[in-house]
Design an enzyme around this catalytic site. Structure first.
Site, PDB file in Angstrom:
ATOM      1  N   ARG A  25      37.581  30.580  14.620  1.00 43.98           N
ATOM      2  CA  ARG A  25      36.766  31.342  13.598  1.00 43.98           C
ATOM      3  C   ARG A  25      37.253  31.558  12.181  1.00 43.98           C
ATOM      4  NH1 ARG A  25      32.001  33.931  16.568  1.00 43.98           N
ATOM      5  NH2 ARG A  25      32.235  35.795  15.216  1.00 43.98           N
ATOM      6  N   LYS A  81      27.766  52.629  27.184  1.00 45.01           N
ATOM      7  CA  LYS A  81      28.380  51.397  28.026  1.00 45.01           C
ATOM      8  C   LYS A  81      29.009  51.572  29.276  1.00 45.01           C
ATOM      9  CE  LYS A  81      31.453  47.392  27.139  1.00 45.01           C
ATOM     10  NZ  LYS A  81      32.446  46.748  26.212  1.00 45.01           N
ATOM     11  N   GLU A 122      37.918  37.847  12.900  1.00 47.41           N
ATOM     12  CA  GLU A 122      38.990  36.918  13.161  1.00 47.41           C
ATOM     13  C   GLU A 122      39.538  36.466  11.508  1.00 47.41           C
ATOM     14  OE1 GLU A 122      36.391  36.655  16.550  1.00 47.41           O
ATOM     15  OE2 GLU A 122      36.306  36.501  14.722  1.00 47.41           O
TER      16      GLU A 122
END
Length: 622
Positions: free
Chosen positions: A399, A286, A371
């Site tokens: 969610r 990343k 979540e």
């Protein structure tokens, strides 16, 4: 002879408007293209702001996917969407990247109405495999031959629905390729010559023909087919971390180096010839190629404009944000009470829990992009005497709605929800707007809903909610407030009580949350009454009824959808009490508010001083 100023800055990249142009390039030119693409991406995002580190990590992967597959006929689905900036650049949107996340410009995520190359809209995570499987089923039923590729990464594989889709895809034996962009070494680390060699072998046409042919020949010999399957699984399990995916019905290849373009292209070409569910494990870095992002990929995950040479953020510093208010409060409250634990679904930095995670590591729980689990985990903790705080964005709490109702509120458990990014959120657009929490939360029995008007009130209402014995939700916006002076204590406010801020004449404005400042600006010109409501549930019914009986017009103002929000709560109360009074409700209309600055979004929603004044004066004169 042309001057150096006339030379193209990105000679290869400027030849590639669409993937067809990319496929005409010789393979040996692709590494240079990747370098130009990476430099261009860093330059553009340094001016526009946006998601940077994840996109830098998938430059080679993006090139390889579009080089090998016939997009957009072949369906390429990115997950999460903020990895897709290189994809946008290579699919006809390079010259529009300067408009990224601006009003009328390119979305920071994937949108089907923006490009035919965006096969599936995505702002939230972990949807790609399910969507790709649905498309694969549609292709089979329609008799169409095409490839379906789901690129999942940046933590998105941690969500339950990703594994639900993997389980279903393996059972259906569909032609589906899942590419895992493993950019944080979360699954495995063995990237190098051995694993690259194994990937070449296991994805090769020769190996797979031998594999299937041997199974057919030896399958007639009792016991030999089972022995061969067990040997193959054992050898792969010893050398690679793909046993889980193999058990789910996928042919697992990898892990391979996601920055080795020739390796990526060869492996993808081989896997394109294979049938059934396939899983390619790619390891990337990343922030690749931009030293500041490599050193701090979390900070450069989503950035404001910065100096492309140094990485330093541009512009003056802002005041204290609501997120910082929460960060300070949760640490101070934890110091006083050891029962406080904090939970976040992969939003440590965004939700303001970095300091807490450092000072109270044993009481900090980052569950990943999960979540639903975050909410049920909190419920389990509350059952046995802890007092959990769930730090979560408004749009992400959506969610976990069933868990909010069934696991927390139905059992009346003592869980506090610190709900960040409530209301409109600027450049992140409609996928991340916290436009619905007042509506979806206030209809749930047992759940209290609080909305502070400023930073000081945010701290006090967080403490008020946390001391309340039962589920409570405190919602606050992105960014800074009006600059209210904070106290260092842990004071509370009276439960279920609003505050009369100004007494005026014919009109009473009821401000919910940060809309109080707008109400006060309007009231100055109208000489109106202003109430800071603070609580959406329980609503301060006595205050509302007193104002209804003493004014000609009530005006409710909220940064939430008008459908079922705080204004609806006031209207329901007036109807139940049989009080007839003129009522104006202001909030977010029943449509998605597109990206732009927060000021532009508020203008589009009609939440401005001028719009309120015009509507109120028109109502008073009618």
């Amino acid at each position: 002879m042309s001057s150096s100023a006339e030379q193209p800055l990105y000679p290869l990249l400027e030849q590639v408007d669409y993937p067809d142009d990319l496929r005409r390039l010789a393979p040996e030119k692709l590494p240079a293209l990747a370098q130009e693409l990476r430099e261009y991406l860093s330059e553009v995002v340094s001016r526009t702001g946006g998601h940077l580190a994840a996109g830098l990590g998938v430059v080679e992967l993006t090139i390889a996917l579009h080089y090998v597959f016939d997009t957009p006929r072949d369906r390429l689905i990115w997950d999460v969407g903020h990895q897709a900036y290189p994809h946008k650049i290579l699919t006809g949107r390079r010259t529009r990247m300067e408009s990224l996340r601006q009003k009328g410009g390119l979305s920071g995520f994937l949108r089907c109405d923006e490009s035919e190359y965006d096969a599936f809209g995505a702002g939230h995570s972990s949807t790609s495999i399910g969507a790709a499987l649905g498309m694969a089923i549609a292709a089979r039923l329609e008799g169409v031959r095409r490839e379906h590729i789901a690129v999942i990464g940046d933590g998105a594989l941690s969500a339950g629905m990703a594994f639900e889709a993997l389980n279903h895809a393996g059972a259906l034996d569909m032609d589906l390729l899942v590419v895992l962009n493993d950019n944080d070494m979360s699954i495995s680390q063995p990237v190098g010559a051995v694993s690259n060699y194994l990937a070449r072998v296991l994805s090769s046409r020769f190996y797979n023909r031998m594999r299937e042919g041997s199974k057919q020949v030896l399958g007639v010999v009792p016991g030999v087919r089972d022995l061969m399957d067990r040997w193959e699984e054992h050898m792969k399990g010893m050398l690679m971390p793909g046993t889980l995916f193999e058990e789910l019905g996928f042919n697992y290849i990898g892990p391979i180096d996601g920055h080795d373009l020739p390796m990526l292209i060869q492996t993808l070409q081989n896997m394109k010839q294979m049938e059934g569910p396939r899983f390619l494990h790619v390891v990337t870095q990343k922030g690749r190629g931009f030293a500041p992002a490599e050193g701090d990929p979390c900070f450069y995950h989503g950035v404001k404009p910065f100096d492309p040479e140094t990485g330093a953020q541009l512009g003056g510093g802002e005041g204290i944000t609501f997120t910082q208010v929460f960060s300070d409060w949760v640490c101070d409250a934890a110091e006083r009470d050891p029962r406080l634990v904090a939970i976040t679904p992969a939003m440590c930095e965004g939700s303001g829990l970095v300091r807490f995670s450092q000072e109270y590591p044993g009481r900090y729980f980052d569950v990943g992009i999960a979540e639903q689990h975050a909410v049920t985990l909190a419920a389990g903790m509350a059952c046995d005497g802890l007092k959990p705080v769930v730090a979560i964005y408004s749009t992400f709490l959506q969610r976990a709605y069933d868990q909010l109702i069934h696991d927390v509120a139905l059992q009346n458990l003592d869980v506090t929800f610190a709900v960040d990014r409530a209301g409109l959120v600027g450049g992140d657009g409609p996928t991340h707007a916290g436009a619905y929490d007042l509506s979806y939360a206030r209809c749930i029995p047992n759940l209290a809903v609080l909305a502070p008007a400023d930073e000081a009130e945010c701290r006090r209402l967080l403490q008020t909610a946390w001391e309340h014995e039962g589920p409570a939700l405190v919602r606050y916006p992105r960014g800074t407030g009006p600059g209210a002076v904070l106290s260092e204590g842990l004071e509370t406010l009276p439960w279920g009580r609003g505050e009369l801020r100004r007494r005026g004449g014919r009109v009473a404005l009821l401000g919910f949350g940060v809309m109080l400042a707008l109400c006060e600006a309007v009231a100055e010109e109208l000489e109106a009454t202003v109430a800071n409501m603070r609580f959406i549930k329980p609503l301060d019914e006595a205050l509302v009824l007193e104002l209804a009986r003493s004014h000609e017009l009530l005006v409710t103002v909220e940064e939430n959808t008008l459908m079922g929000g705080a204004g609806s709560a006031v209207a329901e109360l007036l109807a139940a009490e049989g009080i007839e009074v003129s009522l104006l409700q202001f909030g977010i209309p029943d449509r998605y508010i597109e990206q732009g600055t927060q000021a532009e979004q508020l203008e589009e929603a009609g939440l401005t001083r001028g719009r309120l004044l015009d509507a109120i004066r028109q109502r008073l004169s009618s």
